[in-house]
Design a protein around this motif. Structure first.
Motif, PDB file in Angstrom:
ATOM      1  N   ILE A  38      35.053  39.654  38.995  1.00  0.00           N
ATOM      2  CA  ILE A  38      34.242  38.469  38.749  1.00  0.00           C
ATOM      3  C   ILE A  38      32.800  38.905  38.542  1.00  0.00           C
ATOM      4  CG2 ILE A  38      33.327  36.332  39.739  1.00  0.00           C
ATOM      5  CD1 ILE A  38      35.960  35.985  41.192  1.00  0.00           C
ATOM      6  N   VAL A  39      32.184  38.423  37.476  1.00  0.00           N
ATOM      7  CA  VAL A  39      30.784  38.715  37.171  1.00  0.00           C
ATOM      8  C   VAL A  39      30.026  37.398  37.129  1.00  0.00           C
ATOM      9  CG1 VAL A  39      29.176  39.656  35.478  1.00  0.00           C
ATOM     10  CG2 VAL A  39      31.389  40.769  35.839  1.00  0.00           C
ATOM     11  N   ALA A  40      28.961  37.274  37.897  1.00  0.00           N
ATOM     12  CA  ALA A  40      28.162  36.043  37.939  1.00  0.00           C
ATOM     13  C   ALA A  40      26.779  36.317  37.365  1.00  0.00           C
ATOM     14  CB  ALA A  40      28.052  35.531  39.366  1.00  0.00           C
ATOM     15  N   ARG A  64      24.316  28.595  35.870  1.00  0.00           N
ATOM     16  CA  ARG A  64      25.049  29.690  36.542  1.00  0.00           C
ATOM     17  C   ARG A  64      26.409  29.831  35.875  1.00  0.00           C
ATOM     18  NH1 ARG A  64      24.157  29.976  42.574  1.00  0.00           N
ATOM     19  NH2 ARG A  64      22.340  31.047  41.702  1.00  0.00           N
ATOM     20  N   ALA A  65      26.720  31.024  35.417  1.00  0.00           N
ATOM     21  CA  ALA A  65      27.994  31.304  34.763  1.00  0.00           C
ATOM     22  C   ALA A  65      28.724  32.373  35.560  1.00  0.00           C
ATOM     23  CB  ALA A  65      27.771  31.767  33.329  1.00  0.00           C
ATOM     24  N   VAL A  66      29.957  32.078  35.917  1.00  0.00           N
ATOM     25  CA  VAL A  66      30.800  33.016  36.649  1.00  0.00           C
ATOM     26  C   VAL A  66      31.968  33.372  35.741  1.00  0.00           C
ATOM     27  CG1 VAL A  66      32.173  33.393  38.735  1.00  0.00           C
ATOM     28  CG2 VAL A  66      30.125  31.936  38.832  1.00  0.00           C
ATOM     29  N   TYR A  67      32.058  34.631  35.350  1.00  0.00           N
ATOM     30  CA  TYR A  67      33.091  35.091  34.436  1.00  0.00           C
ATOM     31  C   TYR A  67      34.221  35.737  35.237  1.00  0.00           C
ATOM     32  CZ  TYR A  67      29.409  34.203  31.120  1.00  0.00           C
ATOM     33  OH  TYR A  67      28.428  33.589  30.389  1.00  0.00           O
ATOM     34  N   VAL A  68      35.440  35.269  34.992  1.00  0.00           N
ATOM     35  CA  VAL A  68      36.582  35.618  35.833  1.00  0.00           C
ATOM     36  C   VAL A  68      37.706  36.178  34.967  1.00  0.00           C
ATOM     37  CG1 VAL A  68      38.170  34.737  37.596  1.00  0.00           C
ATOM     38  CG2 VAL A  68      35.930  33.665  37.308  1.00  0.00           C
ATOM     39  N   ASP A  69      38.311  37.267  35.424  1.00  0.00           N
ATOM     40  CA  ASP A  69      39.370  37.891  34.629  1.00  0.00           C
ATOM     41  C   ASP A  69      40.762  37.372  34.960  1.00  0.00           C
ATOM     42  OD1 ASP A  69      39.568  38.984  37.129  1.00  0.00           O
ATOM     43  OD2 ASP A  69      39.659  41.079  36.484  1.00  0.00           O
ATOM     44  N   ARG A  70      40.879  36.418  35.862  1.00  0.00           N
ATOM     45  CA  ARG A  70      42.181  35.830  36.180  1.00  0.00           C
ATOM     46  C   ARG A  70      41.978  34.371  36.547  1.00  0.00           C
ATOM     47  NH1 ARG A  70      40.054  38.933  39.950  1.00  0.00           N
ATOM     48  NH2 ARG A  70      40.079  38.369  42.171  1.00  0.00           N
ATOM     49  N   ALA A  71      42.968  33.557  36.264  1.00  0.00           N
ATOM     50  CA  ALA A  71      42.829  32.118  36.473  1.00  0.00           C
ATOM     51  C   ALA A  71      43.706  31.654  37.631  1.00  0.00           C
ATOM     52  CB  ALA A  71      43.214  31.357  35.214  1.00  0.00           C
ATOM     53  N   PRO A  72      43.193  30.706  38.425  1.00  0.00           N
ATOM     54  CA  PRO A  72      44.051  30.094  39.434  1.00  0.00           C
ATOM     55  C   PRO A  72      45.207  29.355  38.770  1.00  0.00           C
ATOM     56  CG  PRO A  72      41.735  29.554  39.793  1.00  0.00           C
ATOM     57  CD  PRO A  72      41.838  30.164  38.434  1.00  0.00           C
ATOM     58  N   ARG A  73      46.273  29.185  39.475  1.00  0.00           N
ATOM     59  CA  ARG A  73      47.445  28.505  38.918  1.00  0.00           C
ATOM     60  C   ARG A  73      47.086  27.076  38.502  1.00  0.00           C
ATOM     61  NH1 ARG A  73      52.770  28.859  42.419  1.00  0.00           N
ATOM     62  NH2 ARG A  73      52.357  31.052  41.867  1.00  0.00           N
ATOM     63  N   GLY A  74      47.488  26.690  37.312  1.00  0.00           N
ATOM     64  CA  GLY A  74      47.298  25.321  36.850  1.00  0.00           C
ATOM     65  C   GLY A  74      46.013  25.070  36.095  1.00  0.00           C
ATOM     66  N   PHE A  75      45.126  26.046  36.018  1.00  0.00           N
ATOM     67  CA  PHE A  75      43.844  25.848  35.335  1.00  0.00           C
ATOM     68  C   PHE A  75      43.986  26.276  33.867  1.00  0.00           C
ATOM     69  CE2 PHE A  75      42.494  25.165  39.508  1.00  0.00           C
ATOM     70  CZ  PHE A  75      41.181  24.726  39.537  1.00  0.00           C
ATOM     71  N   HIS A  76      44.671  25.446  33.073  1.00  0.00           N
ATOM     72  CA  HIS A  76      44.952  25.787  31.681  1.00  0.00           C
ATOM     73  C   HIS A  76      44.013  25.097  30.699  1.00  0.00           C
ATOM     74  CE1 HIS A  76      48.485  27.633  33.307  1.00  0.00           C
ATOM     75  NE2 HIS A  76      49.016  26.478  33.673  1.00  0.00           N
ATOM     76  N   LEU A  84      28.547  39.382  27.227  1.00  0.00           N
ATOM     77  CA  LEU A  84      28.975  38.912  28.541  1.00  0.00           C
ATOM     78  C   LEU A  84      30.399  39.352  28.819  1.00  0.00           C
ATOM     79  CD1 LEU A  84      27.493  35.323  28.403  1.00  0.00           C
ATOM     80  CD2 LEU A  84      26.769  37.152  29.933  1.00  0.00           C
ATOM     81  N   ASP A  85      31.263  39.200  27.826  1.00  0.00           N
ATOM     82  CA  ASP A  85      32.643  39.641  28.001  1.00  0.00           C
ATOM     83  C   ASP A  85      32.699  41.148  28.232  1.00  0.00           C
ATOM     84  OD1 ASP A  85      33.565  37.061  27.601  1.00  0.00           O
ATOM     85  OD2 ASP A  85      33.662  37.321  25.430  1.00  0.00           O
ATOM     86  N   ALA A  86      31.803  41.881  27.583  1.00  0.00           N
ATOM     87  CA  ALA A  86      31.814  43.334  27.699  1.00  0.00           C
ATOM     88  C   ALA A  86      31.432  43.810  29.089  1.00  0.00           C
ATOM     89  CB  ALA A  86      30.864  43.940  26.659  1.00  0.00           C
ATOM     90  N   ALA A  87      30.855  42.919  29.885  1.00  0.00           N
ATOM     91  CA  ALA A  87      30.489  43.306  31.243  1.00  0.00           C
ATOM     92  C   ALA A  87      31.694  43.789  32.026  1.00  0.00           C
ATOM     93  CB  ALA A  87      29.838  42.125  31.974  1.00  0.00           C
ATOM     94  N   PHE A  88      32.862  43.284  31.660  1.00  0.00           N
ATOM     95  CA  PHE A  88      34.066  43.673  32.387  1.00  0.00           C
ATOM     96  C   PHE A  88      34.471  45.111  32.059  1.00  0.00           C
ATOM     97  CE2 PHE A  88      34.114  39.138  32.561  1.00  0.00           C
ATOM     98  CZ  PHE A  88      34.540  38.896  33.842  1.00  0.00           C
ATOM     99  N   ALA A  92      35.155  38.620  48.605  1.00  0.00           N
ATOM    100  CA  ALA A  92      34.333  37.496  48.141  1.00  0.00           C
ATOM    101  C   ALA A  92      34.931  36.871  46.889  1.00  0.00           C
ATOM    102  CB  ALA A  92      32.901  37.958  47.878  1.00  0.00           C
ATOM    103  N   GLU A  93      35.425  37.711  45.985  1.00  0.00           N
ATOM    104  CA  GLU A  93      36.036  37.198  44.761  1.00  0.00           C
ATOM    105  C   GLU A  93      37.286  36.390  45.068  1.00  0.00           C
ATOM    106  OE1 GLU A  93      36.696  40.662  42.426  1.00  0.00           O
ATOM    107  OE2 GLU A  93      34.612  40.818  41.755  1.00  0.00           O
ATOM    108  N   ALA A  94      38.093  36.897  45.997  1.00  0.00           N
ATOM    109  CA  ALA A  94      39.330  36.190  46.345  1.00  0.00           C
ATOM    110  C   ALA A  94      39.026  34.837  46.969  1.00  0.00           C
ATOM    111  CB  ALA A  94      40.162  37.040  47.303  1.00  0.00           C
TER     112      ALA A  94
END
Length: 255
Positions: free
Chosen positions: A2-4, A68-80, A113-117, A131-133
């Motif tokens: 996660i990158v904020a 504030r932008a939080v970039y996440v490489d995985r999604a919680p279930r149901g967040f489509h 921003l995507d390249a931050a990962f 913290a990410e979890a």
């Protein structure tokens, strides 16, 4: 991972339609921002965030504000799809903590921003992973409605739409706006229905409610908001707001 990141927005800042390869959670750490994405327009103060799935086209505008932008490489279930979540104090603090990691250049683009990962990001400790979890566990849908304000393509209807959006308090009826556009009232009504999928009256109500959300988010009293967006009385405004969102203006941002 996660990158904020925090972005300072001056008045009238707008990021045109773009998309990210990663998921994004965004809101206003200070002030108010609005995000347009498939499904509507969301007005986001410090208490509401929008989950934007990877690849979703969206635009952001606002300011003066801190987005504030939080970039996440995985999604919680149901967040489509774009989903509003409540920004709890813990979620806010976790995002602020993650935002202390090395920032990207000030002029970073969506692709940067995507390249931050893929780039070097300070990550050592298991504390960061914890913290990410926890941040992901805190993402709970707020279950609120949104506002859709599509713009008509016909030049006559667009002229009226832009004027109404610029001044929602203008009380001219359909006949008055038809004269402004150089069309008959019947023609203008048809152009709005064909171009937006809703009647002129419904469309103008949505414009007024969208403007009201931005004012309410800054703490403007309901009576003042009602007047500024074109309602003759606070009670009429509250009734329209409740019909659209299912709650009163006072309750909307406290959910």
């Amino acid at each position: 991972m996660i990158v904020a990141r925090d972005f300072q927005l001056t008045a009238g800042t707008r990021f045109p339609v773009h998309r990210h390869a990663t998921h994004q959670l965004t809101w206003a750490a200070k002030g108010v921002v609005s995000v347009t994405a498939p499904g509507g327009v969301w007005v986001l103060p410090a208490t509401r965030a929008l989950w934007i799935p990877a690849g979703t086209p969206h635009a952001l505008e606002g300011g003066p504000a801190v987005a504030r932008a939080v970039y996440v490489d995985r999604a919680p279930r149901g967040f489509h799809t774009p989903t509003v979540v409540v920004v709890t104090p813990l979620l806010r603090e976790l995002a602020a903590h993650l935002a202390t990691f090395p920032p990207l250049p000030a002029a970073a683009s969506a692709s940067a921003l995507d390249a931050a990962f893929a780039g070097p990001v300070r990550s050592s400790a298991a504390a960061r992973r914890r913290a990410e979890a926890v941040l992901l566990d805190l993402l709970q849908p707020a279950g609120v409605a949104t506002i859709d304000v599509p713009m008509p393509a016909d030049p006559r209807a667009l002229l009226v739409a832009e004027a109404v959006a610029a001044r929602p308090s203008d009380g001219r009826d359909l006949d008055g706006w038809a004269r402004h556009a150089g069309a008959s009232a019947r023609t203008l009504a048809r152009l709005f229905t064909d171009g937006t999928g809703m009647s002129f009256g419904r469309w103008r109500t949505n414009v007024r409610l969208r403007a009201a959300l931005s004012l309410l988010a800054t703490g403007t009293p309901v009576a003042v908001v009602a007047r500024r967006v074109g309602y003759r009385s606070p009670s009429a405004f509250i009734a329209a707001f409740r019909q659209a969102f299912g709650v009163s203006p006072g309750a909307y941002f406290s959910l």
